[in-house]
Each structure stands twice: as structure tokens, then as C-alpha cells.
Design a protein around this motif. Sequence first.
Motif, PDB file in Angstrom:
ATOM      1  N   THR A  17      54.145  13.861  22.940  1.00 15.09           N
ATOM      2  CA  THR A  17      53.797  14.299  21.593  1.00 15.09           C
ATOM      3  C   THR A  17      52.793  13.364  20.928  1.00 15.09           C
ATOM      4  N   ASN A  18      52.028  13.936  20.015  1.00  9.13           N
ATOM      5  CA  ASN A  18      51.069  13.173  19.193  1.00  9.13           C
ATOM      6  C   ASN A  18      50.221  12.203  20.019  1.00  9.13           C
ATOM      7  N   PRO A  19      49.545  12.681  21.053  1.00  7.81           N
ATOM      8  CA  PRO A  19      48.777  11.776  21.921  1.00  7.81           C
ATOM      9  C   PRO A  19      47.658  11.022  21.211  1.00  7.81           C
ATOM     10  N   GLY A  20      47.167  11.576  20.114  1.00 15.00           N
ATOM     11  CA  GLY A  20      46.072  10.914  19.401  1.00 15.00           C
ATOM     12  C   GLY A  20      46.522   9.923  18.353  1.00 15.00           C
ATOM     13  N   LYS A  21      47.829   9.743  18.197  1.00 16.92           N
ATOM     14  CA  LYS A  21      48.344   8.846  17.158  1.00 16.92           C
ATOM     15  C   LYS A  21      47.965   7.401  17.457  1.00 16.92           C
ATOM     16  N   LEU A  22      47.469   6.693  16.437  1.00 17.82           N
ATOM     17  CA  LEU A  22      47.115   5.286  16.595  1.00 17.82           C
ATOM     18  C   LEU A  22      48.389   4.447  16.610  1.00 17.82           C
ATOM     19  N   LEU A  23      48.601   3.714  17.697  1.00 15.64           N
ATOM     20  CA  LEU A  23      49.758   2.832  17.776  1.00 15.64           C
ATOM     21  C   LEU A  23      49.386   1.390  17.446  1.00 15.64           C
ATOM     22  N   TRP A  24      48.161   1.002  17.780  1.00 15.85           N
ATOM     23  CA  TRP A  24      47.637  -0.305  17.383  1.00 15.85           C
ATOM     24  C   TRP A  24      46.343  -0.051  16.616  1.00 15.85           C
ATOM     25  N   PRO A  25      46.450   0.184  15.318  1.00 15.38           N
ATOM     26  CA  PRO A  25      45.276   0.594  14.534  1.00 15.38           C
ATOM     27  C   PRO A  25      44.095  -0.363  14.622  1.00 15.38           C
ATOM     28  N   LYS A  26      44.373  -1.661  14.619  1.00 14.20           N
ATOM     29  CA  LYS A  26      43.267  -2.625  14.609  1.00 14.20           C
ATOM     30  C   LYS A  26      42.446  -2.566  15.891  1.00 14.20           C
ATOM     31  N   THR A  27      43.086  -2.259  16.996  1.00  9.62           N
ATOM     32  CA  THR A  27      42.377  -2.217  18.279  1.00  9.62           C
ATOM     33  C   THR A  27      41.976  -0.802  18.671  1.00  9.62           C
ATOM     34  N   GLY A  28      42.418   0.188  17.901  1.00 11.40           N
ATOM     35  CA  GLY A  28      42.057   1.571  18.194  1.00 11.40           C
ATOM     36  C   GLY A  28      42.809   2.175  19.366  1.00 11.40           C
ATOM     37  N   ILE A  29      43.940   1.574  19.747  1.00 11.67           N
ATOM     38  CA  ILE A  29      44.702   2.096  20.885  1.00 11.67           C
ATOM     39  C   ILE A  29      45.585   3.259  20.418  1.00 11.67           C
ATOM     40  N   ARG A  30      45.261   4.448  20.948  1.00 11.57           N
ATOM     41  CA  ARG A  30      46.041   5.638  20.656  1.00 11.57           C
ATOM     42  C   ARG A  30      47.219   5.742  21.630  1.00 11.57           C
ATOM     43  N   LYS A  31      48.103   6.632  21.314  1.00  8.15           N
ATOM     44  CA  LYS A  31      49.278   6.811  22.165  1.00  8.15           C
ATOM     45  C   LYS A  31      48.883   7.202  23.592  1.00  8.15           C
ATOM     46  N   ILE A  32      47.886   8.059  23.731  1.00  6.59           N
ATOM     47  CA  ILE A  32      47.437   8.475  25.060  1.00  6.59           C
ATOM     48  C   ILE A  32      46.785   7.314  25.809  1.00  6.59           C
ATOM     49  N   ASP A  33      46.104   6.431  25.075  1.00  9.25           N
ATOM     50  CA  ASP A  33      45.512   5.234  25.692  1.00  9.25           C
ATOM     51  C   ASP A  33      46.614   4.289  26.171  1.00  9.25           C
ATOM     52  N   TYR A  34      47.642   4.161  25.343  1.00 12.91           N
ATOM     53  CA  TYR A  34      48.782   3.305  25.683  1.00 12.91           C
ATOM     54  C   TYR A  34      49.445   3.799  26.960  1.00 12.91           C
ATOM     55  N   LEU A  35      49.621   5.104  27.048  1.00 15.01           N
ATOM     56  CA  LEU A  35      50.220   5.679  28.255  1.00 15.01           C
ATOM     57  C   LEU A  35      49.404   5.333  29.488  1.00 15.01           C
ATOM     58  N   ALA A  36      48.098   5.522  29.403  1.00 15.38           N
ATOM     59  CA  ALA A  36      47.228   5.254  30.559  1.00 15.38           C
ATOM     60  C   ALA A  36      47.330   3.801  30.994  1.00 15.38           C
ATOM     61  N   ARG A  37      47.343   2.891  30.037  1.00 15.20           N
ATOM     62  CA  ARG A  37      47.376   1.472  30.372  1.00 15.20           C
ATOM     63  C   ARG A  37      48.728   1.051  30.935  1.00 15.20           C
ATOM     64  N   MET A  38      49.799   1.618  30.407  1.00 12.82           N
ATOM     65  CA  MET A  38      51.117   1.263  30.923  1.00 12.82           C
ATOM     66  C   MET A  38      51.342   1.829  32.326  1.00 12.82           C
ATOM     67  N   LEU A  39      50.810   3.002  32.603  1.00 11.82           N
ATOM     68  CA  LEU A  39      50.936   3.538  33.961  1.00 11.82           C
ATOM     69  C   LEU A  39      50.132   2.700  34.953  1.00 11.82           C
ATOM     70  N   GLU A  40      49.019   2.147  34.503  1.00 14.82           N
ATOM     71  CA  GLU A  40      48.249   1.244  35.361  1.00 14.82           C
ATOM     72  C   GLU A  40      49.017  -0.045  35.632  1.00 14.82           C
ATOM     73  N   LEU A  41      49.764  -0.489  34.632  1.00 17.62           N
ATOM     74  CA  LEU A  41      50.526  -1.736  34.760  1.00 17.62           C
ATOM     75  C   LEU A  41      51.876  -1.532  35.441  1.00 17.62           C
ATOM     76  N   ALA A  42      52.296  -0.278  35.592  1.00 20.19           N
ATOM     77  CA  ALA A  42      53.622   0.022  36.128  1.00 20.19           C
ATOM     78  C   ALA A  42      53.932  -0.674  37.452  1.00 20.19           C
ATOM     79  N   PRO A  43      52.987  -0.755  38.410  1.00 22.60           N
ATOM     80  CA  PRO A  43      53.307  -1.424  39.680  1.00 22.60           C
ATOM     81  C   PRO A  43      53.680  -2.897  39.517  1.00 22.60           C
TER      82      PRO A  43
END
Length: 303
Positions: A17-43
Motif C-alpha cells: 500500500t501507498n508505494p509513493g509515501k515518503l518514509l524519509w522525507p529529507k532524503t526523498g526515500i519513498r516506500k517503494i524505494d525502501y522496499l527495493a533497497r531492503m530486498l537488495e540487502l536481504a541476502p
Amino acid sequence: MADAEIINVEGRKIKFTNPGKLLWPKTGIRKIDYLARMLELAPYILPHSKDRLLTCIRYPHGAGGKSFFQKNIPEYAPDWINTRTWNGTKYILLDSAATLAWLVNLAVLEFHTSFNTWQRDNYPTDIVFDLDPSEGQGFDAAAEAALLVKETLDSLSINSHVKTSGATGLQIYIPAGGRYNYDEARMINEFFARYFSQKYPTKITIERMIENRGKRLYFDYLQMWQGKTIAMVYTPRATETATVSMPVEWDELEKGIHPEDFNLSNALERIKKKGDLFAPLLDNSPQENLDSLLEYARKSQGP
């Protein structure tokens, strides 16, 4: 961007839900960006989290907004998420990329794990020194104290690893391989805490009352205990700059690093360059033998 979409992670369908929501406003990281980065870090995250009881800190409105702790798995969680119950609480096991993605959707910005694996609930895998700057201090105070600790550990031929908390502190890990139970581990931790607070009385304290610490770094030997948690390695933090709790090399600490050097935008690149510096801690066979120190600590406590 739609308010919700179905994503497929490891064959699991997750309503995101709400993939475009800003989770870190100062850095511009949206929820969908956060997902992508965490999946990259998952291993790199999952090997350290998969067998530990997870405590989440959720920020529904993003970093800087209100937050709440979540220990018990929500009733609406999918049945494919693995859990373990301890002391009446049903904890999530962060053991898959799909579980990680589901937690990202809940706006979990911080992941804190137990000191022990669920298989051995009375045995922390490592002896952990938690170095926490007091009010008016910054990360440099933690770095100075950590290097003083490292000097003593080296003199005793004790191997140690260090990571940033992602906030202002540092944590030093001595790989004990689950050799000591919590009572013994606490005794060792307290022995070192008292030693360093007495050796460096103007720099380090074990005073629990914040107002009595002055400008001395707090050596928190009480945090490492059954049921308590620590910000796990590679967890993001709900700071303005989306910092990440990052293992560092001791010579990096000597040369000068800061928590802001490691964030969601560069964490993967760093890990690929340096490797997982905490990988040696994944081997839970007994490593550092602190029996003689434990015996000395017992004697120093008296009858």
C-alpha cells in the motif's frame, strides 16, 4: 502511482500500500524505494536475523513521525510468516525476503533482535558492549571509548568486532558462540564495564541515572539480557538521513567515521566492497574463551 498494488516476493503475494509515501522525507526515500533497497540487502540481513526473536519499530507516517514497538505478530499477518513464542509473546522470525517485504509494507523502519537465537533462549551468541553517548556528547565520544576498549581487548588477545548503532552509539561484539548463559555473560559484561569506568572515570560511566552521568559515555552492560534487544546489523534507523547500523573495521574507526557515512543509499555498495564484516559471528561454535575472566569476575564479586 496507485494507492495499492500486489507484489510477488519469493512466490508470496503481498498487498503493498501507498508505494509513493515518503518514509524519509529529507532524503526523498519513498516506500517503494525502501522496499527495493531492503530486498537488495536481504541476502546480508537474513542470515543475522533468521533465528532471532524480532522486535519491530513502526513509523506509519515515516521517520520523524510517531512510532510504536511491535513484538507480538499482528492477527492479520499471513499464515506463511514463521514465528516463535517466548514468555507469552509470539515473535516474528525475519527469515525470508517475503517476510521482510511484508514488514516494509507495515512501515517498519527499524529491526531489533534478541541477543540469543530461539533455539538457545538462555545463551546469548556474543558478549556485547553497548556504548551510548550521554547528553551533550556525540559519536566521537563513542569512538574514543571503543578504541580504548579495543586496546585492552587486544592486550588480552580477545577478538572483537564493532558496528555503528545507526544512531550515535557503537556496539562491540565478542564472539562467544553461545558458550555462556545470560548470568555468566552479564557477569563478564559488568566486569568489563566496571573496569573501564574505573580506569577512565572522566570518560566512561556505568551510572544508570542520566542526570548523574555528566559528559561521560554510558557503558550499558544491563542491555544484554534475555528478552531485551539490540538494533540488528544492517537495520535502517529512523534518522533524518536514513542511516544504517553498519559493521566497520577498527582502522576505519581510528581514521574517523560517522554514522551518517552509512545509509540506505550506499549500504549495498559498501557491503559489496567490504563484504559482511559480521559474517564471522554467524558461526556459533565456541570462539573466544573467557572462562578465566569469568572466574576472576566471580571472585571479585565476593560471597
